[in-house]
Scaffold this active site. Structure first.
Site, PDB file in Angstrom:
ATOM      1  N   HIS A 122      27.359  70.722  27.994  1.00 53.60           N
ATOM      2  CA  HIS A 122      27.638  71.962  27.270  1.00 53.60           C
ATOM      3  C   HIS A 122      28.138  73.039  28.240  1.00 53.60           C
ATOM      4  O   HIS A 122      27.813  73.029  29.431  1.00 53.60           O
ATOM      5  CB  HIS A 122      26.441  72.438  26.431  1.00 53.60           C
ATOM      6  CG  HIS A 122      25.260  72.986  27.156  1.00 53.60           C
ATOM      7  ND1 HIS A 122      23.969  72.592  26.876  1.00 53.60           N
ATOM      8  CD2 HIS A 122      25.136  73.927  28.131  1.00 53.60           C
ATOM      9  CE1 HIS A 122      23.131  73.263  27.642  1.00 53.60           C
ATOM     10  NE2 HIS A 122      23.809  74.074  28.412  1.00 53.60           N
TER      11      HIS A 122
ATOM     12  N   ASN B  57      24.168  67.706  29.179  1.00 54.36           N
ATOM     13  CA  ASN B  57      24.949  67.062  28.111  1.00 54.36           C
ATOM     14  C   ASN B  57      26.381  67.625  28.058  1.00 54.36           C
ATOM     15  O   ASN B  57      27.069  67.476  27.062  1.00 54.36           O
ATOM     16  CB  ASN B  57      24.254  67.227  26.752  1.00 54.36           C
ATOM     17  CG  ASN B  57      24.125  68.692  26.325  1.00 54.36           C
ATOM     18  OD1 ASN B  57      24.627  69.593  26.994  1.00 54.36           O
ATOM     19  ND2 ASN B  57      23.442  68.929  25.219  1.00 54.36           N
TER      20      ASN B  57
ATOM     21  N   ASP C 139      26.314  84.033  26.600  1.00 53.66           N
ATOM     22  CA  ASP C 139      25.374  83.622  25.565  1.00 53.66           C
ATOM     23  C   ASP C 139      24.040  84.362  25.686  1.00 53.66           C
ATOM     24  O   ASP C 139      23.778  85.048  26.692  1.00 53.66           O
ATOM     25  CB  ASP C 139      25.156  82.094  25.603  1.00 53.66           C
ATOM     26  CG  ASP C 139      24.885  81.548  26.996  1.00 53.66           C
ATOM     27  OD1 ASP C 139      24.585  82.340  27.916  1.00 53.66           O
ATOM     28  OD2 ASP C 139      24.972  80.330  27.176  1.00 53.66           O
TER      29      ASP C 139
ATOM     30  N   GLU D  34      27.132  73.161  22.358  1.00 55.77           N
ATOM     31  CA  GLU D  34      26.568  71.825  22.463  1.00 55.77           C
ATOM     32  C   GLU D  34      27.600  70.767  22.036  1.00 55.77           C
ATOM     33  O   GLU D  34      28.605  71.106  21.390  1.00 55.77           O
ATOM     34  CB  GLU D  34      25.326  71.730  21.566  1.00 55.77           C
ATOM     35  CG  GLU D  34      24.199  72.701  21.941  1.00 55.77           C
ATOM     36  CD  GLU D  34      23.365  72.248  23.138  1.00 55.77           C
ATOM     37  OE1 GLU D  34      23.897  71.540  24.023  1.00 55.77           O
ATOM     38  OE2 GLU D  34      22.176  72.615  23.191  1.00 55.77           O
TER      39      GLU D  34
HETATM   40  C1  GLP Z   1      22.056  76.847  30.018  1.00 58.33           C
HETATM   41  C2  GLP Z   1      23.066  77.994  29.782  1.00 58.33           C
HETATM   42  C3  GLP Z   1      24.390  77.652  30.375  1.00 58.33           C
HETATM   43  C4  GLP Z   1      24.169  77.045  31.734  1.00 58.33           C
HETATM   44  C5  GLP Z   1      23.552  75.682  31.572  1.00 58.33           C
HETATM   45  C6  GLP Z   1      23.057  75.083  32.877  1.00 58.33           C
HETATM   46  O1  GLP Z   1      21.429  76.397  28.891  1.00 58.33           O
HETATM   47  N1  GLP Z   1      23.241  78.378  28.427  1.00 58.33           N
HETATM   48  O2  GLP Z   1      25.225  78.795  30.425  1.00 58.33           O
HETATM   49  O3  GLP Z   1      25.376  76.903  32.420  1.00 58.33           O
HETATM   50  O4  GLP Z   1      22.571  75.664  30.571  1.00 58.33           O
HETATM   51  O5  GLP Z   1      21.917  75.724  33.306  1.00 58.33           O
HETATM   52  P1  GLP Z   1      21.405  75.667  34.800  1.00 58.33           P
HETATM   53  O6  GLP Z   1      22.405  76.396  35.615  1.00 58.33           O
HETATM   54  O7  GLP Z   1      20.055  76.345  34.794  1.00 58.33           O
HETATM   55  O8  GLP Z   1      21.333  74.232  35.172  1.00 58.33           O
END
Ligand code: GLP
Length: 236
Positions: free
Chosen positions: A131, A129, A63, A136
Site C-alpha cells: 500500500h 502489502n 493520510d 490498500e
Molecule cells: C502506514 C502508512 C503509510 C506508510 C506505511 C509503512 O500504514 N499509512 O503511509 O508508508 O504504512 O509504514 P512504516 O514506515 O511504519 O513501515
C-alpha cells in the site's frame, strides 16, 4: 524508476534529504507531500537538525486515522508535529481531519486542498502489502481522497504504536492514488526484510491495482531509495 540500494537506511534518508534541499533551494514555496510511519523518521530528523527554512513552504500529508483527533498521540497530525513541525515551522500544514465524521465533507475539503496545492516532491513509504498512503490492495488507480477500511495486515503492522490491537483504528482517510501520481517528483523509501516482497512486486511485477505501489512504474520521476534487506528479493 530510478532505484538506488543503500547499505543503511540512514544513507537512504540522506539521499532523500538532498532532494528536499534541492527542491527548497529552487523554490522556497515548494509543496512537500509528507508521509508518516517509521520509514521517514530519520529524514525528518535530518530536516529538523538542518538550517533549511520551510517558513514559506507547504506540507501536505497523505493520510490520517479515522476517529482520532489531532492531539491523540497516535494520530498522524501528532506525529508530524512531534517529528518535524515543532522544529521546522511551515507556512501551511495540511492533513485530513480524522475527527470529522462527515466523509463527504472531509474528502471534498481535502481534494480541494490538494487541487490548490500541487505537490512538487512527495515522500512515500510502502506497506508490507504494497500500500501507499493507506491505499490498500484493490484501490482504484483513479481514486482521490477516500475513507479506507484498513486490512488486517495493516492493522497488525501498525498495532506496535498502540497499547493494544483493540485501539488501532479500523479506518483511515487517505489521499487517493490518482492524487499521489500527480506529484511532480516522488521518493519512495523502504527498509528491512518485511518490505522485500512489496518492493519486488512494485518494481518487477505487473502494474495492477492488487499491488498499489506498482502504479509508480508509470510515473516519470520516481526515486526508490531502499536498503539491502528491502532489495533482497529483486531479480535484476
Ligand atoms: C502506514 C502508512 C503509510 C506508510 C506505511 C509503512 O500504514 N499509512 O503511509 O508508508 O504504512 O509504514 P512504516 O514506515 O511504519 O513501515
Amino acid at each position: 524508476m530510478y532505484v538506488q540500494i543503500f547499505d543503511k537506511k540512514e544513507e537512504a534518508c540522506q539521499a532523500s534529504f538532498e532532494l528536499f534541499k534541492e527542491e527548497l533551494d529552487a523554490n522556497p514555496q515548494a509543496v512537500f507531500g509528507l508521509a508518516t510511519g517509521s520509514t521517514p523518521e530519520v529524514l525528518y530528523q535530518l530536516l529538523s537538525e538542518s538550517d533549511l527554512d520551510f517558513s514559506q513552504a507547504t506540507g501536505l500529508n497523505l493520510d490520517e486515522y479515522f476517529g482520532l483527533t489531532a492531539d491523540h498521540p497516535q494520530s498522524y497530525a501528532f506525529f508530524m508535529q512531534d517529528h518535524l513541525y515543532k522544529n521546522k515551522p511551515f507556512k501551511n500544514k495540511y492533513i485530513p481531519d480524522g475527527s470529522n465524521p462527515d466523509v463527504n465533507i472531509e474528502t471534498a475539503r481535502y481534494n480541494k486542498i490538494i487541487a490548490d496545492h500541487p505537490v512538487d516532491l512527495q515522500i512515500l513509504g510502502i506497506g508490507a502489502n504494497a500500500h501507499i498512503g493507506f491505499n490498500e490492495p484493490g484501490t482504484s488507480f483513479d481514486s482521490k481522497t477516500h475513507l479506507v477500511d484498513l486490512t488486517d495486515s495493516t492493522i497488525q503492522a501498525n498495532k506496535r504504536f498502540f497499547e493494544s490491537e483493540d485501539e488501532v483504528p479500523t479506518q483511515a482517510y487517505s489521499m487517493g492514488i490518482q492524487s499521489i501520481m500527480q506529484a511532480k517528483k516522488i521518493i519512495l523509501m523502504a527498509f528491512g526484510p518485511t518490505k522485500a516482497k512489496a518492493v519486488r512486486d512494485m518494481i518487477e511485477g505487473p502494474v495492477t491495482e492488487d499491488v498499489p505501489a506498482s502504479i509508480l512504474q508509470k510515473h516519470p520521476h520516481v526515486y526508490l531509495f531502499i536498503d539491502k534487506e528491502a532489495a533482497s528479493l529483486l531479480n535484476n
